[in-house]
Enzyme design. Structure first.
Site, PDB file in Angstrom:
ATOM      1  N   ALA A  88      79.768 -60.819 -95.025  1.00 57.29           N
ATOM      2  CA  ALA A  88      80.477 -61.958 -94.427  1.00 57.29           C
ATOM      3  C   ALA A  88      81.221 -61.538 -93.155  1.00 57.29           C
ATOM      4  CB  ALA A  88      81.483 -62.515 -95.430  1.00 57.29           C
TER       5      ALA A  88
ATOM      6  N   GLY B 254      78.516 -62.834 -91.654  1.00 57.47           N
ATOM      7  CA  GLY B 254      77.072 -62.966 -91.466  1.00 57.47           C
ATOM      8  C   GLY B 254      76.549 -62.632 -90.076  1.00 57.47           C
TER       9      GLY B 254
ATOM     10  N   LYS C 210      76.013 -59.749 -88.626  1.00 58.39           N
ATOM     11  CA  LYS C 210      74.988 -58.695 -88.588  1.00 58.39           C
ATOM     12  C   LYS C 210      73.779 -59.072 -89.436  1.00 58.39           C
ATOM     13  CE  LYS C 210      78.506 -55.353 -87.510  1.00 58.39           C
ATOM     14  NZ  LYS C 210      79.655 -56.167 -87.952  1.00 58.39           N
TER      15      LYS C 210
ATOM     16  N   ASP D   1      80.263 -57.563-106.114  1.00 61.18           N
ATOM     17  CA  ASP D   1      80.968 -56.351-105.709  1.00 61.18           C
ATOM     18  C   ASP D   1      79.943 -55.243-105.452  1.00 61.18           C
ATOM     19  OD1 ASP D   1      82.438 -54.074-105.486  1.00 61.18           O
ATOM     20  OD2 ASP D   1      83.752 -54.490-107.188  1.00 61.18           O
TER      21      ASP D   1
ATOM     22  N   ASP E 136      78.316 -52.204 -93.586  1.00 57.84           N
ATOM     23  CA  ASP E 136      79.324 -52.499 -92.555  1.00 57.84           C
ATOM     24  C   ASP E 136      80.574 -52.913 -93.328  1.00 57.84           C
ATOM     25  OD1 ASP E 136      80.181 -53.086 -89.849  1.00 57.84           O
ATOM     26  OD2 ASP E 136      80.044 -55.198 -90.407  1.00 57.84           O
TER      27      ASP E 136
ATOM     28  N   CYS F 285      84.693 -51.004 -87.914  1.00 59.64           N
ATOM     29  CA  CYS F 285      85.385 -51.375 -86.677  1.00 59.64           C
ATOM     30  C   CYS F 285      86.717 -50.630 -86.598  1.00 59.64           C
ATOM     31  CB  CYS F 285      85.551 -52.883 -86.544  1.00 59.64           C
ATOM     32  SG  CYS F 285      86.571 -53.602 -87.836  1.00 59.64           S
TER      33      CYS F 285
HETATM   34  C1  LIG Z   1      83.691 -55.711 -91.703  1.00 56.26           C
HETATM   35  S1  LIG Z   1      83.471 -57.049 -92.743  1.00 56.26           S
HETATM   36  C2  LIG Z   1      81.738 -57.316 -92.647  1.00 56.26           C
HETATM   37  C3  LIG Z   1      81.292 -58.026 -91.405  1.00 56.26           C
HETATM   38  C4  LIG Z   1      79.854 -58.454 -91.493  1.00 56.26           C
HETATM   39  N1  LIG Z   1      78.975 -57.333 -91.723  1.00 56.26           N
HETATM   40  C5  LIG Z   1      79.428 -59.172 -90.229  1.00 56.26           C
HETATM   41  O1  LIG Z   1      78.871 -58.526 -89.347  1.00 56.26           O
HETATM   42  O2  LIG Z   1      79.639 -60.369 -90.128  1.00 56.26           O
HETATM   43  C6  LIG Z   1      83.616 -56.347 -94.311  1.00 56.26           C
HETATM   44  C7  LIG Z   1      83.301 -57.293 -95.441  1.00 56.26           C
HETATM   45  O3  LIG Z   1      83.264 -56.529 -96.633  1.00 56.26           O
HETATM   46  C8  LIG Z   1      83.596 -57.399 -97.690  1.00 56.26           C
HETATM   47  N2  LIG Z   1      83.900 -56.553 -98.869  1.00 56.26           N
HETATM   48  C9  LIG Z   1      85.012 -55.840 -99.117  1.00 56.26           C
HETATM   49  N3  LIG Z   1      84.890 -55.155-100.268  1.00 56.26           N
HETATM   50  C10 LIG Z   1      83.655 -55.461-100.762  1.00 56.26           C
HETATM   51  C11 LIG Z   1      82.948 -55.086-101.927  1.00 56.26           C
HETATM   52  N4  LIG Z   1      83.483 -54.259-102.821  1.00 56.26           N
HETATM   53  N5  LIG Z   1      81.724 -55.600-102.118  1.00 56.26           N
HETATM   54  C12 LIG Z   1      81.184 -56.456-101.222  1.00 56.26           C
HETATM   55  N6  LIG Z   1      81.807 -56.847-100.106  1.00 56.26           N
HETATM   56  C13 LIG Z   1      83.024 -56.353 -99.866  1.00 56.26           C
HETATM   57  C14 LIG Z   1      84.753 -58.193 -97.128  1.00 56.26           C
HETATM   58  O4  LIG Z   1      84.923 -59.394 -97.814  1.00 56.26           O
HETATM   59  C15 LIG Z   1      84.312 -58.396 -95.675  1.00 56.26           C
HETATM   60  O5  LIG Z   1      83.715 -59.640 -95.528  1.00 56.26           O
END
Ligand SMILES: C[S@@+](CC[C@H](N)C(=O)[O-])C[C@H]1O[C@@H](n2cnc3c(N)ncnc32)[C@H](O)[C@@H]1O
Length: 413
Positions: A247, A249, A251, A296, A314, A366
């Site tokens: 999220a 989305g 990438k 998760d 990411d 980031c």
């Molecule tokens: C840096 S953001 C990702 C950005 C996304 N890749 C994009 O380009 O739009 C990190 C994401 O990791 C999710 N996140 C954190 N811990 C997580 C976990 N244990 N399992 C899955 N997603 C996780 C967060 O909700 C967040 O949306």
């Protein structure tokens, strides 16, 4: 009116420790201001937080020993921001601030007036010590400046911290599922070509989300450096891909564009409300090769017995590469930042298990904190000798007027 709203938002932010954009949007959504007025409030709020340590340094001696309410402090800080950074004349700042303060009572008005008159008389000189000077001048906490110096040296740290005070470019990625970049630049001449990433375009004339090109799905808002991870992974058409932290989305959609909507991408994110953001984004962009899961990703190796050709991790990080956009991150607790490191490691271990032999993993963040990046990968590689580092890149925020970012491509033997 605008300053009054800005002071209220700052008070909310200081009291509740909420996200700045949430405090701002909550107030601006029902404020009777035109777009110019809203922009001015945004500049005042973000500018004050961006330069908070410098402004507090100037204020410190003037209010020492006095009981200052949060609202009064907010009004003083935003007034000093107007003085130092917006070049509003002293009398105009004081008059308006006193008028605003009068609504809280005569005592508050007298106090604000007295402090501001003193503040305008003389600027407190910056500290002599080099490290403290960077901290105050660029409003980065001392521990962070020291950490950057340890990792990058003094000169590089100064450049990083100064770059974090600049307004970053407004950047988008051309959605090649709908239009080529050449055609896009011909059709939308108010966008110019990016500096770092192949499909990046820059638009410094307003909110990209309000443009026709955005609404038609020809572009998506994405910083240039954030366009590197999908390119590093470069999935083949018809391959299988796992996007572990997807999220909102951006990438995922980039991966789909590189795969020309073929093959399949499994996208995960931990939070239900963020799943909606992914759906909205990929629908607007015409992405059709994904399945979106709320889950998760630290538990995926126990839950699925599928392996992937390509994995994008990411993941969550301290965000120290995006301080220009999210200045409040500067004031997060340093211990909380370190808590994220074991989580990143767990996610990496899951990526390892789910990656096919001869498959690839991209790990990206980031942040520019080497403990979350280079060091994280170093210890991962020591544990997994069958993984090879193919490409690694750190973008510092001053290099391309972009976010700071880390990207690493790993391959499994
Ligand atoms: C840096 S953001 C990702 C950005 C996304 N890749 C994009 O380009 O739009 C990190 C994401 O990791 C999710 N996140 C954190 N811990 C997580 C976990 N244990 N399992 C899955 N997603 C996780 C967060 O909700 C967040 O949306």
């Amino acid at each position: 009116m605008e300053k009054q709203i800005a002071a209220k938002i700052l008070t909310d932010y200081f009291k509740k420790k909420t996200y700045l954009n949430i405090a701002l949007n909550k107030e601006l959504n029902h404020a009777s201001l035109n777009r110019q007025g809203k922009n001015r409030v945004t500049v005042m709020v973000y500018g004050t937080i961006q330069n908070l340590l410098f402004l507090e340094y100037q204020l410190h001696d003037l209010i020492q020993g006095k009981h200052v309410k949060v609202y009064e402090r907010s009004l003083l800080l935003v007034s000093l921001y107007e003085y130092y950074y917006m070049h509003v004349p002293e009398y105009a700042i004081a008059d308006e601030s006193v008028k605003i303060a009068k609504k809280k009572g005569q005592r508050t008005a007298g106090f604000i007036n007295a402090v501001l008159r003193h503040a305008f008389k003389s600027q407190k000189p910056l500290p002599d010590d080099d490290i403290e000077k960077i901290s105050v001048e660029t409003s980065h906490p001392l521990w962070m400046v020291k950490m950057f110096i340890k990792q990058y040296g003094l000169e590089e740290t100064r450049r990083i911290c100064l770059a974090n005070l600049q307004i970053p470019n407004r950047t988008a990625r051309v959605n090649t599922l709908k239009i080529t970049k050449e055609q896009f630049l011909k059709d939308y001449s108010d966008f110019k070509e990016g500096l770092l990433s192949e499909d990046a375009v820059i638009y410094n004339q307003g909110n990209i989300a309000h443009t026709e090109a955005f609404k038609k799905g020809f572009i998506t808002i994405q910083d240039e450096s954030s366009q590197l991870p999908a390119k590093f992974l470069n999935p083949r058409e018809n391959s299988t891909v796992l996007d572990m932290c997807g999220a909102p989305g951006s990438k995922t959609a980039h991966l789909a564009a590189l795969m020309n909507n073929t093959g399949h991408i499994d996208v995960y994110d931990l939070y239900e409300h963020k799943i909606e953001l992914i759906k909205k984004n990929i629908t607007r962009l015409g992405v059709t090769n994904t399945t979106i899961h709320c889950g998760d990703s630290t538990l995926l190796n126990e839950q699925i017995n599928k392996k992937y050709d390509y994995i994008l991790l990411d993941g969550p990080c301290s965000g120290l590469g995006v301080l220009a956009r999210k200045p409040e991150i500067k004031y997060h607790d340093s211990r909380v930042m370190d808590e994220i490191i074991p989580l990143q490691l767990k996610l990496l271990e899951n990526a390892y298990v789910l990656c096919k032999n001869s498959g690839s993993i991209v790990y990206s963040t980031c942040t520019i904190n080497k403990k979350e990046n280079e060091k994280q990968i170093e210890s991962f590689l020591l544990k997994h000798p069958d993984m090879k580092k193919k490409k690694e890149l750190t973008i510092l925020p001053y290099m391309y007027h972009s976010d700071g970012f880390y990207v690493c491509l790993l391959e499994k033997e």
